[in-house]
Design an enzyme around this catalytic site. Structure first.
Site, PDB file in Angstrom:
ATOM      1  N   HIS A 150      17.456  14.147  28.392  1.00  0.00           N
ATOM      2  CA  HIS A 150      18.887  13.820  28.322  1.00  0.00           C
ATOM      3  C   HIS A 150      19.717  14.928  28.943  1.00  0.00           C
ATOM      4  O   HIS A 150      19.201  15.990  29.273  1.00  0.00           O
ATOM      5  CB  HIS A 150      19.320  13.489  26.890  1.00  0.00           C
ATOM      6  CG  HIS A 150      19.287  14.638  25.929  1.00  0.00           C
ATOM      7  ND1 HIS A 150      18.130  15.259  25.534  1.00  0.00           N
ATOM      8  CD2 HIS A 150      20.285  15.277  25.268  1.00  0.00           C
ATOM      9  CE1 HIS A 150      18.412  16.220  24.669  1.00  0.00           C
ATOM     10  NE2 HIS A 150      19.720  16.263  24.499  1.00  0.00           N
TER      11      HIS A 150
ATOM     12  N   HIS B 176      22.154  17.028  28.078  1.00  0.00           N
ATOM     13  CA  HIS B 176      22.732  18.234  27.468  1.00  0.00           C
ATOM     14  C   HIS B 176      22.241  19.508  28.161  1.00  0.00           C
ATOM     15  O   HIS B 176      21.080  19.613  28.548  1.00  0.00           O
ATOM     16  CB  HIS B 176      22.411  18.271  25.969  1.00  0.00           C
ATOM     17  CG  HIS B 176      23.243  17.302  25.169  1.00  0.00           C
ATOM     18  ND1 HIS B 176      22.877  16.850  23.921  1.00  0.00           N
ATOM     19  CD2 HIS B 176      24.431  16.716  25.459  1.00  0.00           C
ATOM     20  CE1 HIS B 176      23.817  16.018  23.477  1.00  0.00           C
ATOM     21  NE2 HIS B 176      24.755  15.910  24.391  1.00  0.00           N
TER      22      HIS B 176
ATOM     23  N   ASP C 224      21.401  22.433  27.235  1.00  0.00           N
ATOM     24  CA  ASP C 224      20.237  23.182  26.737  1.00  0.00           C
ATOM     25  C   ASP C 224      18.916  22.507  27.126  1.00  0.00           C
ATOM     26  O   ASP C 224      17.838  23.012  26.799  1.00  0.00           O
ATOM     27  CB  ASP C 224      20.321  23.406  25.216  1.00  0.00           C
ATOM     28  CG  ASP C 224      20.330  22.129  24.410  1.00  0.00           C
ATOM     29  OD1 ASP C 224      21.110  21.209  24.745  1.00  0.00           O
ATOM     30  OD2 ASP C 224      19.554  22.027  23.434  1.00  0.00           O
ATOM     31  N   HIS C 225      19.000  21.381  27.841  1.00  0.00           N
ATOM     32  CA  HIS C 225      17.809  20.680  28.339  1.00  0.00           C
ATOM     33  C   HIS C 225      17.773  20.606  29.865  1.00  0.00           C
ATOM     34  O   HIS C 225      16.765  20.209  30.438  1.00  0.00           O
ATOM     35  CB  HIS C 225      17.747  19.257  27.753  1.00  0.00           C
ATOM     36  CG  HIS C 225      17.708  19.252  26.255  1.00  0.00           C
ATOM     37  ND1 HIS C 225      16.594  18.921  25.528  1.00  0.00           N
ATOM     38  CD2 HIS C 225      18.658  19.599  25.341  1.00  0.00           C
ATOM     39  CE1 HIS C 225      16.848  19.048  24.233  1.00  0.00           C
ATOM     40  NE2 HIS C 225      18.104  19.466  24.093  1.00  0.00           N
TER      41      HIS C 225
ATOM     42  N   HIS D 276      21.383   9.714  20.306  1.00  0.00           N
ATOM     43  CA  HIS D 276      21.859  11.104  20.420  1.00  0.00           C
ATOM     44  C   HIS D 276      22.814  11.167  21.618  1.00  0.00           C
ATOM     45  O   HIS D 276      23.915  11.702  21.520  1.00  0.00           O
ATOM     46  CB  HIS D 276      20.654  12.024  20.582  1.00  0.00           C
ATOM     47  CG  HIS D 276      20.983  13.462  20.840  1.00  0.00           C
ATOM     48  ND1 HIS D 276      21.556  14.275  19.902  1.00  0.00           N
ATOM     49  CD2 HIS D 276      20.817  14.236  21.946  1.00  0.00           C
ATOM     50  CE1 HIS D 276      21.720  15.496  20.413  1.00  0.00           C
ATOM     51  NE2 HIS D 276      21.290  15.494  21.661  1.00  0.00           N
TER      52      HIS D 276
ATOM     53  N   ASP E  64      15.841  15.289  21.813  1.00  0.00           N
ATOM     54  CA  ASP E  64      16.653  15.451  20.602  1.00  0.00           C
ATOM     55  C   ASP E  64      16.830  14.135  19.850  1.00  0.00           C
ATOM     56  O   ASP E  64      17.831  13.949  19.144  1.00  0.00           O
ATOM     57  CB  ASP E  64      18.042  16.005  20.960  1.00  0.00           C
ATOM     58  CG  ASP E  64      18.003  17.457  21.420  1.00  0.00           C
ATOM     59  OD1 ASP E  64      16.921  18.061  21.404  1.00  0.00           O
ATOM     60  OD2 ASP E  64      19.078  17.974  21.796  1.00  0.00           O
TER      61      ASP E  64
ATOM     62  N   HIS F 105      13.507  21.099  19.635  1.00  0.00           N
ATOM     63  CA  HIS F 105      14.114  22.191  18.853  1.00  0.00           C
ATOM     64  C   HIS F 105      13.257  22.545  17.645  1.00  0.00           C
ATOM     65  O   HIS F 105      12.587  21.683  17.067  1.00  0.00           O
ATOM     66  CB  HIS F 105      15.510  21.807  18.338  1.00  0.00           C
ATOM     67  CG  HIS F 105      16.552  21.751  19.415  1.00  0.00           C
ATOM     68  ND1 HIS F 105      17.296  22.847  19.785  1.00  0.00           N
ATOM     69  CD2 HIS F 105      16.973  20.725  20.193  1.00  0.00           C
ATOM     70  CE1 HIS F 105      18.146  22.499  20.745  1.00  0.00           C
ATOM     71  NE2 HIS F 105      17.969  21.212  21.013  1.00  0.00           N
TER      72      HIS F 105
END
Ligand code: ZN
Ligand code: FE
Length: 264
Positions: free
Chosen positions: A62, A64, A66-67, A119, A136, A174
């Protein structure tokens, strides 16, 4: 020393990033590497160079940051690398957009893409060889928050995942497990499997080891977001909401809001 006599792909390795992200490193039988959700590039570039390894592909669940934050730097260092991601203009450098039902061959495994919105509305997962790379969506002991998807979408995606075989190994993005299990124990204080798992995960974390992957059997036994049909979970969610909840989606939403508002 054990010498491998097969071309079986190795299990994914967790490369930690930021505070609590795991970037999954998948070494194929051909010595080429695939990584999943590279939020940053530095540790991966070091690891690739130390092994003189080639980066075959980047899988993205996805959009975001942090990915996805490391995609462009990795693609610049390895121009032949495929960037396989959901169809979403918010993800940079995608060479191969994929969606529900698409097949991806990389890291010695054949993966099927599942759309698992909730999400985010374009979140996908990769399912292959008994492994689930779920970003996530499902976490060990919990699930992602609802950002630009809906509660109903996330409840549906988790129901679909929950029906996979119990031996499925769940690779989420995570290390939130201990925190999640603390909430699970709020919801089901009388569930001994949750208490046992908290002890096991605390011991792993005390040694600096990841609590991921887990198995779907473990998740079904301990993760409240996969247990919305259990009478104890229903009554806890209704007690928090202060009124009766009609159906699994309403229970799911109450649990998610309970954790968002009152737990973390
Ligand atoms: Zn996310
Ligand atoms: Fe994340």
């Amino acid at each position: 020393m054990t010498i491998s006599t097969t071309n079986e792909p190795l299990e994914p390795v967790a490369v930690p990033a930021f505070e609590d992200n795991y970037i999954w490193w998948l070494a194929g039988g051909d010595g080429r590497v695939t990584v999943v959700d590279p939020g940053e590039a530095g540790a991966l570039l070091d690891r690739l160079r130390a092994r003189s390894a080639d980066l075959a592909a980047i899988l993205v669940t996805h959009h975001h940051g942090d990915h996805t934050g490391g995609i462009e730097e990795l693609a610049e260092a390895f121009p032949g690398c495929e960037v396989i991601a959901p169809r979403d203009p918010r993800i940079p450098g995608v060479t191969r957009p994929v969606g529900e039902g698409d097949r991806v061959d990389t890291a010695g495994r054949a993966w099927t893409v599942w759309a698992v919105p909730g999400h985010t509305r374009t979140h996908i997962a990769f399912l292959g060889g008994g492994l689930l790379l779920c970003g996530d969506t499902l976490f060990a002991g919990g699930c992602g928050r609802v950002f630009d998807g809906t509660f109903g979408q996330l409840a549906g995606s988790l129901r679909r995942i929950a029906a996979l075989p119990g031996t499925t190994r769940v690779y989420c993005a995570h290390e939130y497990t201990l925190d999640n299990l603390g909430f699970a124990a709020w919801v089901e204080p009388g569930n001994p499997a949750i208490a046992r798992r908290r002890t096991e995960v605390a011991a792993l974390r005390a040694r600096g080891l990841p609590s991921v992957p887990s198995t779907l059997a473990t998740e079904r036994a301990t993760n409240p977001f996969l247990r919305t049909g259990e009478p104890a979970v229903l009554s806890a969610a209704e007690a928090w909401a202060g009124h009766p909840l009609g159906g699994a989606d309403a229970v799911f939403r109450a649990l998610r809001e309970w954790k968002d508002r009152d737990y973390d």
